[in-house]
Design a protein around this motif. Structure first.
Motif, short mmCIF file in Angstrom:
data_model
loop_
_atom_site.label_atom_id
_atom_site.label_comp_id
_atom_site.label_asym_id
_atom_site.label_seq_id
_atom_site.Cartn_x
_atom_site.Cartn_y
_atom_site.Cartn_z
N PHE A 12 0.74 -1.24 -0.11
CA PHE A 12 0.11 0.05 0.04
C PHE A 12 0.57 1.31 -0.14
N ASN A 13 1.81 1.33 0.78
CA ASN A 13 2.66 2.58 0.86
C ASN A 13 3.88 2.49 0.18
N ARG A 14 4.21 1.31 -0.61
CA ARG A 14 5.61 1.19 -1.30
C ARG A 14 5.34 1.52 -2.68
N ILE A 15 4.04 1.83 -3.20
CA ILE A 15 4.04 2.05 -4.59
C ILE A 15 2.86 3.05 -4.64
N SER A 16 2.67 3.91 -5.65
CA SER A 16 1.67 5.02 -5.72
C SER A 16 0.46 4.42 -5.69
N ILE A 56 -5.04 -10.78 -6.58
CA ILE A 56 -4.75 -9.54 -6.87
C ILE A 56 -6.14 -8.71 -7.04
N LEU A 57 -7.22 -9.30 -6.90
CA LEU A 57 -8.44 -8.55 -6.94
C LEU A 57 -8.62 -8.28 -5.46
N SER A 58 -8.49 -8.94 -4.57
CA SER A 58 -8.49 -8.76 -3.03
C SER A 58 -7.61 -7.76 -2.55
N SER A 59 -6.32 -7.73 -2.96
CA SER A 59 -5.32 -6.76 -2.82
C SER A 59 -5.93 -5.32 -2.80
N GLY A 60 -6.79 -5.13 -3.97
CA GLY A 60 -7.21 -3.77 -4.06
C GLY A 60 -8.12 -3.32 -3.25
N LEU A 61 -8.50 -4.28 -2.39
CA LEU A 61 -9.80 -3.81 -1.29
C LEU A 61 -9.19 -2.94 -0.17
N VAL A 62 -7.61 -2.98 -0.24
CA VAL A 62 -7.06 -2.15 0.76
C VAL A 62 -7.26 -0.59 0.42
N CYS A 126 -9.62 4.58 -14.96
CA CYS A 126 -8.47 5.06 -13.93
C CYS A 126 -7.28 5.50 -14.69
N LEU A 127 -6.96 4.93 -15.73
CA LEU A 127 -5.55 5.28 -16.35
C LEU A 127 -5.93 6.81 -16.67
N ILE A 128 -6.97 7.22 -17.30
CA ILE A 128 -7.20 8.67 -17.94
C ILE A 128 -7.43 9.63 -16.76
N TRP A 129 -8.26 9.20 -15.68
CA TRP A 129 -8.77 10.21 -14.50
C TRP A 129 -8.42 10.21 -13.35
N ALA A 130 -7.70 8.81 -12.88
CA ALA A 130 -7.44 8.70 -11.43
C ALA A 130 -6.37 9.54 -11.22
N PRO A 131 -6.30 10.28 -9.83
CA PRO A 131 -5.22 11.26 -9.68
C PRO A 131 -4.61 10.48 -8.66
N GLU A 132 -3.05 10.96 -8.48
CA GLU A 132 -2.23 10.31 -7.54
C GLU A 132 -2.30 11.05 -5.84
N THR A 133 -2.49 10.32 -5.08
CA THR A 133 -2.84 10.89 -3.73
C THR A 133 -1.77 10.29 -2.75
N SER A 134 -0.96 9.56 -2.96
CA SER A 134 0.14 9.10 -2.00
C SER A 134 1.14 10.10 -1.72
N PRO A 135 1.16 10.68 -0.64
CA PRO A 135 2.08 11.94 -0.45
C PRO A 135 3.37 11.92 -0.83
#
Length: 144
Positions: A12-16, A56-62, A126-135
């Motif tokens: 979760f905090n290791r990649i954007s 993979i799908l359940s990892s996205g639940l985080v 998401c590729l087009i519109w998802a913004p980055e929020t990781s500080p």
């Protein structure tokens, strides 16, 4: 699913956040498409692909709660997160209703193809519109 959630917590905090979200949809969509489009695979290979898909799908639940919380300004955060949760519940209800309908109409392959299409459309959105929020990744982008 437990393995997927633990894996999601670890990365979760290791990649954007954006990369995590996008890759989750893409990899899940590809894996379920393989299962739908190549029915002649060995049963152990199918089991392995499905297990990887579930992980993979359940990892996205985080991302379900932190990502929407980070997307919205503090003044509208409750409304924004509530709207995201409502939309996800509508999607879950639609999927629960449509799964037996699709399976009855065209078998498991049709249901998996529809699932793959939904995941790949989500990837493109998401590729087009998802913004980055990781500080830490926002700071890196600002410094470059």
């Amino acid at each position: 699913m437990f393995i997927g959630v633990v894996l999601g917590i670890l990365i979760f905090n290791r990649i954007s956040r954006r990369a995590f979200l996008i890759s989750n949809f893409l990899i899940s969509g590809i894996l379920i498409a393989i299962l739908a489009l190549i029915p002649s695979l060995n049963s152990m290979v199918k089991l392995g692909i499905f297990a990887l898909f579930a992980i993979i799908l359940s990892s996205g639940l985080v991302l379900d709660y932190p990502y929407p919380t980070e997307l919205f300004d503090i003044k509208v955060r409750g409304t924004g997160v509530g709207t995201c949760i409502t939309i996800s519940r509508i999607g879950a209800a639609a999927g629960t209703f449509l799964l037996p309908v699709l399976t009855n109409a065209g078998g498991a392959s049709l249901a998996m193809i529809v699932c793959a299409i939904v995941l790949l459309v989500a990837f493109l959105v998401c590729l087009i519109w998802a913004p980055e929020t990781s500080p830490q990744f926002i700071k890196k982008a600002e410094n470059n």
